[in-house]
Design a protein around this motif. Structure first.
Motif, mmCIF file in Angstrom:
data_model
loop_
_atom_site.group_PDB
_atom_site.id
_atom_site.type_symbol
_atom_site.label_atom_id
_atom_site.label_comp_id
_atom_site.label_asym_id
_atom_site.label_seq_id
_atom_site.Cartn_x
_atom_site.Cartn_y
_atom_site.Cartn_z
ATOM 1 N N UNK A 37 0.621 -1.255 0.109
ATOM 2 C CA UNK A 37 0.112 0.257 0.407
ATOM 3 C C UNK A 37 0.590 1.585 -0.008
ATOM 4 N N UNK A 38 1.433 1.638 0.487
ATOM 5 C CA UNK A 38 2.924 2.768 0.767
ATOM 6 C C UNK A 38 3.657 2.732 -0.005
ATOM 7 N N UNK A 69 -4.202 -0.416 -1.321
ATOM 8 C CA UNK A 69 -3.276 -0.888 -2.547
ATOM 9 C C UNK A 69 -3.775 -0.886 -3.724
ATOM 10 N N UNK A 70 -4.792 -1.572 -3.764
ATOM 11 C CA UNK A 70 -5.722 -1.938 -4.692
ATOM 12 C C UNK A 70 -5.609 -0.055 -5.962
ATOM 13 N N UNK A 71 -6.478 0.558 -4.825
ATOM 14 C CA UNK A 71 -6.598 1.303 -5.176
ATOM 15 C C UNK A 71 -5.240 2.553 -6.222
ATOM 16 N N UNK A 94 -14.683 4.496 1.920
ATOM 17 C CA UNK A 94 -14.603 5.846 0.681
ATOM 18 C C UNK A 94 -13.297 4.718 -0.257
ATOM 19 N N UNK A 95 -12.396 4.764 -0.502
ATOM 20 C CA UNK A 95 -11.571 3.844 -0.767
ATOM 21 C C UNK A 95 -11.805 2.582 -1.996
ATOM 22 N N UNK A 96 -12.654 2.409 -1.546
ATOM 23 C CA UNK A 96 -12.939 1.380 -2.975
ATOM 24 C C UNK A 96 -14.179 2.158 -3.324
ATOM 25 N N UNK A 99 -7.894 -5.988 -12.934
ATOM 26 C CA UNK A 99 -8.087 -6.600 -11.581
ATOM 27 C C UNK A 99 -9.725 -6.635 -12.266
ATOM 28 N N UNK A 100 -9.574 -5.544 -13.680
ATOM 29 C CA UNK A 100 -11.364 -5.857 -13.702
ATOM 30 C C UNK A 100 -11.571 -7.517 -14.415
#
Length: 489
Positions: free
Chosen positions: A221-222, A264-266, A302-304, A278-279
Motif C-alpha cells: 500500500x505504501x 493497495x488495489x486503489x 471510500x477507497x473502495x 483487476x477487472x
C-alpha cells in the motif's frame, strides 16, 4: 566416514545460518527503502549486495559446494552449454539483464538498472550510465554520482560512443535484440533496487505466515502510493494482484488488513494496464463492491468506491461493475457517508452512468433522491458533484420524473438563487429543463419564480453557452404556455 558426515552437516548448518542472517538484513533494508523518502542510493546498493550474497549461497547449495565459489571445471562446462547456437536469437527485456545463456559483459550493464545500456552516457565523475536512468536520477534533484557518491561538477551527459558501439557489436554477434521499455515516460523507470525490493515483498506476500503477509500488504500500500515503478511491477507479476485479492477475500473482521488491501488495489488501479487485470479477475470487482458495503471503516469504504471509479475508466469495466451490483451500495454511501467518501461515491456513480444501462440502475437505487438531498443541504460538500450526476441522469425520462416527483424544482430554483459557480448553475438549469420537458405543471412553478425574481432570465443572459440555451428554451416555453392560457378563457 563419520567425521566426513559431521563436517558436511556443520557446513550446511553454517550455510543455513548465513542464509537466515542475509534474509534478516534484507528485510531490514527493504523496510528502510519503504520509509526512505529521499531515495538514498546506498540503501539500494546494500540491498543488491545482500541479494547477491544470498543468491551465491543458494547457487552453491544447489551445486553441492560448501563455500561461496563455484568450481572452475563446472563453470567452464556451463559456459560452453550456455553459448547460443549461431542462428539463435535471444530477445532481452530492457528492464532486465540478459538471460544466463547469454553472459553479458559487466561493463555493458547500467549500474542503476542492471540492464544492458541502450544509450550509454558519461557523467562528470567519469562513470557510464544508461541515459534514461541517470536522467531520472538527476531529475529527482540528486547531484551525486550513483556509483562513487562523488558530487557532480555539472549535469552534462556525454554520449559514450565507444561503449555503445561495443554493445551493438556484442548484440549482433550473440543474436540479442534490445526491446524498448514499455514504461510510459511519465511513470518513471524501474531500477535494480526497485526490482530487488519488490522481489522480497512478493516473497512475504505469498508467505504462509499471516504476520508477514499482513505487513507485506501494508508495505505494498505504501510503496504503490508514491512509486510508479511498484505499480508497474505489481501489474507485470502474474501472482501479485491475484494474491492481494486472495488476502482481501480472507480479511474477515480484520479492518486494518482490509483497508490496506483495498487501498493497495486503489493505488494499483492508477496504472492503466492494471485496470484491465483487476477487472478481469473473477473476484476483483466483487470484493471492492463488498468493501463499499461492509468495509468497516469509512476510509475503506471510500477507497473502495474510489477504486471502482478508477476501474470504470474502461467501458468493459463499467458494464461489469454495473451488472455485479455496485450502484446500490455506492448510492447508499452517497447518502450516509462522510464528505470524502461521498465524493468518491458520487464520482464512481457518475463514471458508471456514462453507460446508459447503468443510469436506470442508479435511478432504481435512489440516486436522484440522494442527489437532491445533497443539493438541498447548504452545508453539503458534494452539492456540485451531486448536480453533475443529476444532470447526467436527467437525460433519461425516468430520472426526470423522479426529480419532478421528489420536489426537485424548488430545490433547484433555490440553488440558482444562491448564484453558485457557472458549471453548477448550468447543471441545475439542465435538470430544470428536463423536468419541464416532461411535466407542464412544473413549468408553471418555474414561471412563478421567473415572474417574482427573474431567476431564469439571469441565466439566459449570463450563463455558459449550454445554460443559456436551456434557459432560453424554458423562457420560450413559458411564453407559449402563458399565451395558450390567455386564449383558453
Amino acid at each position: 566416514m563419520a567425521k566426513s558426515g559431521a563436517a558436511e552437516g556443520s557446513v550446511f548448518d553454517g550455510r543455513r545460518m548465513a542464509e537466515e542472517e542475509r534474509k534478516k538484513e534484507l528485510r531490514r533494508l527493504v523496510e528502510a527503502i519503504m520509509e526512505d523518502d529521499l531515495g538514498r542510493e546506498e540503501v539500494y546498493v546494500d540491498a543488491e549486495r545482500v541479494i547477491a550474497a544470498l543468491r551465491e549461497l543458494r547457487v552453491c547449495a544447489g551445486r553441492g559446494l560448501p563455500g561461496g565459489k563455484s568450481s572452475p571445471a563446472t563453470s567452464g562446462q556451463e559456459r560452453k552449454q550456455e553459448k547460443p547456437a549461431e542462428d539463435s536469437t535471444v530477445e532481452i527485456d530492457s528492464g532486465m539483464a540478459a538471460p544466463a545463456k547469454v553472459p553479458v559483459p559487466k561493463h555493458f550493464l547500467c549500474p542503476l538498472s542492471s540492464a544492458i545500456m541502450r544509450d550509454p552516457v558519461v557523467v562528470s565523475s567519469g562513470e557510464t550510465f544508461d541515459r534514461a536512468y541517470i536522467q531520472e536520477w538527476l531529475s529527482s534533484g540528486k547531484r551525486t554520482c550513483p556509483r562513487t557518491q562523488q558530487v557532480l561538477s555539472n549535469t552534462i551527459l556525454t554520449p559514450n560512443h565507444l561503449v555503445r558501439d561495443m554493445i551493438a557489436q556484442w548484440c549482433n554477434d550473440n543474436g540479442v535484440i534490445l526491446r524498448q521499455p514499455e514504461n510510459h515516460e511519465n511513470e518513471g523507470l524501474i531500477t535494480a533496487g526497485d526490482r530487488s525490493a519488490f522481489s522480497t515483498l512478493m516473497a512475504d506476500l505469498c508467505s504462509p505466515s499471516h504476520p508477514f503477509r499482513n505487513q507485506a500488504v501494508k508495505s505494498l500500500r505504501q510503496l504503490t502510493k508514491r512509486s510508479h515503478s511498484f505499480r508497474a511491477m505489481a501489474g507485470e507479476n502474474p501472482a501479485a494482484i491475484p494474491q492481494l485479492l486472495s488476502i482481501l477475500s480472507e480479511a474477515g473482521d480484520d479492518r486494518e488488513l482490509r483497508e490496506d488491501a483495498v487501498t493497495a488495489l486503489l493505488n494499483l488501479s492508477i496504472h492503466e494496464p492494471n485496470k484491465t487485470q483487476i477487472g478481469s479477475e473473477s473476484s476483483g470487482i466483487a470484493l471492492l463492491i463488498e468493501s463499499v458495503s461492509f468495509g468497516g471503516s469509512m476510509s475503506t469504504r471510500g477507497n473502495a468506491a474510489a477504486a471502482l471509479f478508477s476501474l470504470a475508466a474502461l467501458d468493459s469495466n463499467k458494464t461489469k461493475i454495473g451488472k455485479l451490483g455496485a450502484i446500490p451500495p455506492l448510492v447508499g454511501l452517497l447518502g450516509t457517508g462522510e464528505p470524502a467518501a461521498k465524493k468518491d461515491a458520487a464520482s464512481a456513480i457518475f463514471n458508471l452512468c456514462v453507460m446508459p444501462e447503468n443510469r436506470a440502475r442508479a435511478v432504481r437505487a435512489g440516486a436522484v433522491h440522494a442527489c437532491l438531498a445533497e443539493i438541498a443541504d447548504i452545508s453539503s460538500a458534494v452539492a456540485d458533484e451531486s448536480l453533475s450526476l443529476l444532470a447526467l441522469l436527467s437525460a433519461d425520462q425516468e430520472a426526470a420524473e423522479a426529480a419532478s416527483e421528489g420536489g426537485g424544482v424548488p430545490i433547484l430554483l433555490n440553488f440558482l438563487r444562491q448564484g453558485k459557480g457557472a458549471k453548477s448553475t448550468e447543471n441545475a438549469v439542465v435538470v430544470l429543463h428536463a423536468v419541464c420537458l416532461i411535466d407542464r405543471r412544473k413549468l408553471r412553478e418555474v414561471g412563478e419564480e421567473e415572474t417574482q425574481r427573474g431567476t431564469i432570465s439571469e441565466v439566459a443572459f449570463g450563463g455558459t453557452a449550454r445554460a443559456m440555451r436551456k434557459a432560453v428554451w424554458i423562457l420560450e416555453r413559458l411564453k407559449k404556455t402563458m399565451h395558450s392560457d390567455r386564449h383558453s378563457y
